[in-house]
Design a protein around this motif. Structure first.
Motif, mmCIF file in Angstrom:
data_model
loop_
_atom_site.group_PDB
_atom_site.id
_atom_site.type_symbol
_atom_site.label_atom_id
_atom_site.label_comp_id
_atom_site.label_asym_id
_atom_site.label_seq_id
_atom_site.Cartn_x
_atom_site.Cartn_y
_atom_site.Cartn_z
ATOM 1 N N ALA A 88 -6.995 17.633 41.952
ATOM 2 C CA ALA A 88 -6.468 19.111 41.598
ATOM 3 C C ALA A 88 -5.199 18.561 42.782
ATOM 4 O O ALA A 88 -4.003 19.466 42.539
ATOM 5 C CB ALA A 88 -7.101 20.581 42.510
ATOM 6 N N LEU A 89 -5.459 18.313 44.012
ATOM 7 C CA LEU A 89 -4.518 17.593 44.541
ATOM 8 C C LEU A 89 -2.948 16.727 44.556
ATOM 9 O O LEU A 89 -2.041 16.948 44.807
ATOM 10 C CB LEU A 89 -4.728 16.773 45.674
ATOM 11 N N ARG A 90 -3.802 16.054 43.711
ATOM 12 C CA ARG A 90 -2.755 15.078 42.853
ATOM 13 C C ARG A 90 -1.765 15.444 42.076
ATOM 14 O O ARG A 90 -0.494 15.642 42.330
ATOM 15 C CB ARG A 90 -3.084 13.736 41.929
ATOM 16 N N LEU A 91 -2.042 16.747 41.745
ATOM 17 C CA LEU A 91 -0.714 17.805 40.949
ATOM 18 C C LEU A 91 -0.440 18.301 41.407
ATOM 19 O O LEU A 91 1.218 19.144 41.213
ATOM 20 C CB LEU A 91 -2.195 17.982 39.966
ATOM 21 N N VAL A 92 -0.624 19.007 42.832
ATOM 22 C CA VAL A 92 -0.213 19.814 44.090
ATOM 23 C C VAL A 92 1.234 18.495 44.425
ATOM 24 O O VAL A 92 2.343 19.034 44.543
ATOM 25 C CB VAL A 92 -0.336 20.184 44.804
ATOM 26 N N ARG A 93 0.716 17.269 44.195
ATOM 27 C CA ARG A 93 1.169 16.117 44.564
ATOM 28 C C ARG A 93 2.609 15.951 43.828
ATOM 29 O O ARG A 93 3.913 15.909 44.059
ATOM 30 C CB ARG A 93 1.073 15.096 45.019
ATOM 31 N N GLN A 94 2.649 16.055 42.527
ATOM 32 C CA GLN A 94 3.454 15.878 41.034
ATOM 33 C C GLN A 94 3.977 17.384 40.969
ATOM 34 O O GLN A 94 4.923 17.190 39.681
ATOM 35 C CB GLN A 94 2.693 15.801 40.167
ATOM 36 N N GLY A 95 3.897 17.959 41.756
ATOM 37 C CA GLY A 95 4.785 19.627 41.546
ATOM 38 C C GLY A 95 3.825 20.092 40.533
ATOM 39 O O GLY A 95 4.396 21.416 40.093
ATOM 40 N N LYS A 96 2.984 20.555 40.065
ATOM 41 C CA LYS A 96 2.263 20.666 38.288
ATOM 42 C C LYS A 96 1.204 21.716 38.965
ATOM 43 O O LYS A 96 0.848 22.984 37.947
ATOM 44 C CB LYS A 96 1.692 19.899 37.763
ATOM 45 N N LEU A 97 0.923 21.519 40.143
ATOM 46 C CA LEU A 97 0.344 22.847 40.534
ATOM 47 C C LEU A 97 0.767 23.240 42.494
ATOM 48 O O LEU A 97 0.980 22.673 42.606
ATOM 49 C CB LEU A 97 -1.251 22.421 40.845
ATOM 50 N N ALA A 98 -0.011 24.185 42.537
ATOM 51 C CA ALA A 98 0.651 24.884 43.967
ATOM 52 C C ALA A 98 -0.926 24.913 44.693
ATOM 53 O O ALA A 98 -1.924 25.757 44.399
ATOM 54 C CB ALA A 98 1.059 26.213 43.827
ATOM 55 N N LEU A 99 -0.520 24.802 46.121
ATOM 56 C CA LEU A 99 -1.957 25.284 46.690
ATOM 57 C C LEU A 99 -1.897 27.049 47.500
ATOM 58 O O LEU A 99 -2.940 27.035 47.186
ATOM 59 C CB LEU A 99 -1.639 24.318 48.697
#
Length: 368
Positions: A88-99
């Motif tokens: 999930a945090l990799r997707l946050v770094r990619q802008g696909k998820l937000a914390l």
């Protein structure tokens, strides 16, 4: 005033204790009657230490039993949550998820209350496993997540209290499915396992070497509680569906101890945001400091003057531990497929004794 019920499951708080003198691993585990165990430990840049013993599969006779080998694949229970968090945090770094955005924006349906990924990863989303999630895990037709979620909140606001939740980890996995359009297991395998040629999966059906899979047993009695081969023979739904697969991410990973060691050793470099302390989420102080999807065993739990990051897992009689001193890279993994764990006290002692024995072995190799 109406009393607020306690959540059905709470996180296992690692208590500070002075550990006993060093023992070898087999001796440290003996009081807990392990069915089978596999372990791996190493310091940064060092060759790993391996140990194993007991049975992966208990046969009708001693001759029909399958012994644990170094490459035996265990179900690791809640340690699974660490990889869901890292993904999930990799997707946050990619802008696909937000914390800190409302998860409804990604899922495409309302959770019933505004909830964030950060709250899910720190178990402050006010989600309860009981009674609905615990019930639907064992039903052929699981309740759709958009129906289950609004009915699973505790009677207080997200971000105000800590309550360990397997359902919350399942929602993290469904955010990954929704954000990628991939099956949760596909994304985990592509991201973590394929680059290292690791045979591991959240589904026994996808393990290549099925002869290496261990069952889980309840002790005393060594009663079969989880039969990997039988589950591997069942059909698998491989169509991404964030409303249906939430019962997978929290604890179904199957992997060997050496391969789990390799995964954990890489995390501080590839996913350092896992280990950023989240001492406060909204108005709640997280217990003893937590990262995002990982727990912190404070100095003195496993070794004096050293803190470790990782996770513990228990399911179907199994006990699994994976911990790392991120300052010096020392990592220890211990997987048991059955042990005498009928109370919290023995649960703490078994895991701590085993990890301590592994750390002692690593220390002896450095000084020897």
């Amino acid at each position: 005033m109406k009393s607020i019920p306690r959540p059905a499951r709470t996180v296992l708080k690692l208590r500070l204790r002075l550990m006993p003198p060093a023992k070898d691993l087999a001796s440290a585990l003996a009081p807990y009657s392990p069915v089978g165990y596999s372990a791996a430990a190493a310091g940064r840049g060092e060759a790993p230490f391996f140990a194993c013993g007991g049975d992966a599969v208990i046969g009708e006779t001693r001759e029909n039993s399958v012994p644990v080998r170094q490459d035996t694949i265990f179900r690791v229970a809640s340690i699974s949550k660490v990889l869901g968090a890292a993904a999930a945090l990799r997707l946050v770094r990619q802008g696909k998820l937000a914390l800190d955005g409302d998860i409804a924006e990604v899922l495409g349906f309302s959770a019933g209350r505004p909830v964030t990924l950060r709250q899910l990863l720190t178990h402050t989303a006010a989600l309860s496993d009981a009674p609905l999630y615990d019930t639907v895990l064992f039903t052929p037709e699981a309740m759709p997540l958009d129906t289950l979620l609004p009915r699973s909140f505790l009677p207080y606001a997200p971000g105000t209290r800590f309550a360990y939740s397997n359902l919350g980890a399942g929602v993290v996995g469904m955010l990954i499915e929704a954000a990628t359009g991939m099956l949760f297991d596909d994304f985990i395998r592509q991201t973590f396992f394929a680059p290292l040629s690791i045979d591991a999966s959240f589904h026994p059906q996808r393990i290549v070497r099925k002869d290496r899979m261990a069952n889980c047993y309840r002790v005393p009695g060594r009663r079969l509680a989880y039969e990997a081969a039988a589950i591997a023979a069942q059909p698998l739904d491989e169509t991404p569906n964030p409303r249906a697969h939430y019962n997978v991410p929290a604890g179904k990973l199957m992997i060997s101890a050496p391969d789990l060691l390799r995964i954990f050793q890489a995390l501080p470099e590839t996913d350092p945001d896992l280990f950023v302390r989240q001492n406060r989420i909204g108005s709640v102080m997280c217990d003893a400091g937590r990262g995002l999807g990982v727990a912190c065993a404070e100095a003195g739990v496993f070794a004096q003057g050293r803190e470790f990051w990782g996770h513990q897992g228990t399911a179907y009689g199994a006990l699994c531990e994976a911990w790392m001193d991120i300052k010096n890279g020392t990592t220890a993994v211990l997987l048991l497929n059955g042990a005498r764990l009928n109370a919290i006290g023995p649960l703490y002692r078994a895991g701590q004794s085993g990890i301590k024995a592994l750390l002692d072995q690593v220390g002896k190799r450095k000084t020897g």
